[in-house]
Write a protein that holds these residues in place. Structure first.
Motif, short mmCIF file in Angstrom:
data_model
loop_
_atom_site.label_atom_id
_atom_site.label_comp_id
_atom_site.label_asym_id
_atom_site.label_seq_id
_atom_site.Cartn_x
_atom_site.Cartn_y
_atom_site.Cartn_z
N ILE A 1 35.08 57.48 30.87
CA ILE A 1 34.35 58.59 30.27
C ILE A 1 35.33 59.66 29.80
O ILE A 1 36.52 59.60 30.07
CB ILE A 1 33.36 59.22 31.28
CG1 ILE A 1 34.15 59.83 32.46
CG2 ILE A 1 32.35 58.21 31.75
CD1 ILE A 1 33.31 60.74 33.35
N ASN A 2 34.78 60.65 29.11
CA ASN A 2 35.59 61.78 28.67
C ASN A 2 34.76 63.05 28.77
O ASN A 2 33.58 63.06 28.41
CB ASN A 2 36.08 61.59 27.24
CG ASN A 2 36.86 62.78 26.72
OD1 ASN A 2 36.28 63.74 26.22
ND2 ASN A 2 38.18 62.74 26.84
N ALA A 3 35.38 64.12 29.28
CA ALA A 3 34.68 65.40 29.44
C ALA A 3 35.68 66.54 29.41
O ALA A 3 36.88 66.34 29.64
CB ALA A 3 33.90 65.42 30.75
N ALA A 4 35.19 67.72 29.14
CA ALA A 4 36.00 68.93 29.30
C ALA A 4 36.01 69.28 30.77
O ALA A 4 34.95 69.43 31.39
CB ALA A 4 35.43 70.06 28.47
N THR A 5 37.19 69.40 31.36
CA THR A 5 37.29 69.70 32.79
C THR A 5 38.07 70.99 33.00
O THR A 5 38.95 71.33 32.20
CB THR A 5 38.00 68.55 33.54
OG1 THR A 5 39.34 68.40 33.04
CG2 THR A 5 37.25 67.23 33.35
N THR A 6 37.73 71.67 34.07
CA THR A 6 38.39 72.95 34.39
C THR A 6 39.08 72.84 35.73
O THR A 6 38.49 72.38 36.71
CB THR A 6 37.36 74.10 34.43
OG1 THR A 6 36.72 74.18 33.15
CG2 THR A 6 38.04 75.41 34.74
N ARG A 7 40.34 73.24 35.76
CA ARG A 7 41.12 73.29 36.98
C ARG A 7 41.82 74.64 37.03
O ARG A 7 42.70 74.91 36.22
CB ARG A 7 42.15 72.16 37.03
CG ARG A 7 41.57 70.81 37.40
CD ARG A 7 42.52 69.68 37.06
NE ARG A 7 42.01 68.86 35.97
CZ ARG A 7 42.76 68.13 35.18
NH1 ARG A 7 44.08 68.14 35.32
NH2 ARG A 7 42.22 67.39 34.24
N GLY A 8 41.37 75.47 37.94
CA GLY A 8 41.89 76.83 37.99
C GLY A 8 41.46 77.58 36.74
O GLY A 8 40.28 77.63 36.40
N GLU A 9 42.44 78.13 36.03
CA GLU A 9 42.15 78.87 34.80
C GLU A 9 42.37 78.02 33.54
O GLU A 9 42.24 78.51 32.43
CB GLU A 9 43.03 80.12 34.73
CG GLU A 9 42.75 81.13 35.83
CD GLU A 9 43.60 82.37 35.69
OE1 GLU A 9 44.46 82.40 34.79
OE2 GLU A 9 43.40 83.32 36.49
#
Length: 434
Positions: A222-230
């Motif tokens: 799959i593919n997605a926008a991911t957030t880690r910290g800022e």
């Protein structure tokens, strides 16, 4: 209004590329002018001049492919030859090498047709160049098995200007995948942007992805926008029933598409357009490969496909097949998706590996290691396919030679041009003394 917004970036990019091509062509003009002053003859005239022109052209492509803002390597002569008579040459020297050879043959033809040179001898360099490219076979990689891929084009609302609600893309992909439910596969591949909810922040999404993987009996790419910290990343994840343990973050986010360089400046120039890009994607640092059982797959996310280092790094790390994920929704009604297909086909030839190119809205296709298209899902169609593709081993010369070729084009062309100019200067001073 959306049409105007879509045309503005296209016009800006076209204008910038026109300027860069124009400026880069100045060096070719100088080469012809300075060489004429030197009055070269024989081999230097028929071979040296075309080689210098070809090297200068290739060097300009290399430069434009790196600057500004990570460059735009899309416009390379070598990439256009995938449907030409000599695509196999790319497996030996890469796209930049093909650019050098094709432009060199053209320059040799021009040189042979100039006044005072129209003889059979003058036309030999171009003729020999064409014959050498025509008889060059594709570098042979070794077949080491097969791999069965399920690939799904959901045709969901993936564009900036599409009306959509959170989760619509995920639902579209899941719905289109039902067409291949029950078929055996080693991997189920979805395109870029196929999951429009960050799995890390949504337990229901994680649970649904695990259920889909279990239902199809295969890991889910799959593919997605991911957030880690800022930081925000364009991330591809290999999802299994118990979650994801392998992630690849897009190495080359698209300037003015996934982030805005020098936002302070461009917000003043086009605040409405720049305001559409809310997220600022960070470049990834992970290797573009994943392991599905005993099979290593190479990865590229949309714009990544045009960067040699991403593709060849995967090959050198042992990738046996490629999965390219892309989102062409913002280019509906243009030839962008067909151009990207041509690039994907050239990558198959360069690396000697099969490619599964899966898009949100089209065109999606399976490509054999020789660059031929095996299966296609057309534009604006929701569909799924299951395809068995060959696994290949062995590193093509292009996979390790391309960086050397690019460096050689830049250094050699600059060095020769400087040498010619220096000799003209020295000759002028001698004549002045006399």
């Amino acid at each position: 209004m959306s049409k105007i917004r879509g045309q503005a970036p296209w016009l800006a990019l076209s204008a910038l590329q026109t300027v860069l091509i124009g400026v880069g062509s100045v060096t070719i003009t100088l080469a012809y002018r300075w060489v004429k002053v030197r009055r070269l003859g024989g081999v230097l005239d028929l071979l040296g001049v075309p080689a210098l022109v070809a090297a200068l052209w290739a060097a300009r492509e290399v430069f434009v492919g790196m600057w500004p803002y990570s460059g735009f390597p899309w416009v390379r002569v070598g990439m256009t030859q995938v449907s030409g008579p000599f695509p196999e040459v790319a497996s030996w020297v890469g796209s930049t090498g093909v650019t050098f050879l094709v432009v060199g043959v053209c320059a040799a033809s021009v040189q042979a047709l100039r006044p005072g040179r129209r003889t059979l001898r003058a036309g030999l360099p171009a003729l020999v160049g064409v014959l050498l490219m025509a008889v060059t076979p594709q570098y042979a990689t070794q077949t080491v098995g097969t791999f069965t891929v399920g690939w799904v084009q959901g045709n969901g609302p993936a564009g900036y200007f599409d009306d959509r609600n959170k989760g619509d893309m995920l639902r579209a992909q899941a719905s289109a995948s039902k067409a291949i439910l029950g078929q055996r596969m080693d991997l189920l591949a979805w395109p870029e942007g196929s999951v429009d909810i960050d799995p890390a922040s949504s337990e229901p999404t994680r649970r649904l992805l695990g259920e889909i993987s279990a239902a199809y009996g295969a890991p889910l790419l799959i593919n997605a926008a991911t957030t880690r910290g800022e930081q925000t990343f364009n991330s591809t994840m290999l999802w299994e029933t118990n979650g994801s343990e392998q992630t690849y973050d897009k190495i080359n986010p698209v300037p003015f598409g996934e982030y805005v360089p020098d936002r302070w400046l461009f917000e003043r120039l086009a605040p409405d357009l720049v305001g559409l890009i809310q997220r600022e994607y960070s470049p990834g640092r992970s290797a573009p490969v994943m392991d599905v059982g005993d099979t290593r797959i190479g990865l590229a996310i949309c714009f990544d496909v045009i960067y040699d280092d991403v593709i060849f790094d995967a090959a050198q790390r042992g990738a046996q097949v490629y999965i390219f994920q892309t989102n062409n929704a913002d280019f509906r009604g243009t030839d962008e998706n067909v151009q990207q297909l041509a690039i994907a086909r050239m990558r198959a030839i360069e690396t000697g590996r099969a490619v599964v190119n899966v898009s949100t809205v089209g065109t999606s296709q399976v490509i054999d290691p020789d660059g031929s298209i095996v299966e296609t899902i057309g534009v604006d169609t929701a569909a799924g396919r299951v395809s068995e593709v060959p696994l290949r081993a062995g590193i093509t010369p292009a996979s390790w030679l391309s960086p050397i070729v690019e460096t050689a084009m830049v250094v050699a062309s600059a060095g020769v041009l400087l040498w010619v100019r220096l000799h003209i200067h020295v000759g002028a001073r001698k004549r002045k003394r006399s």
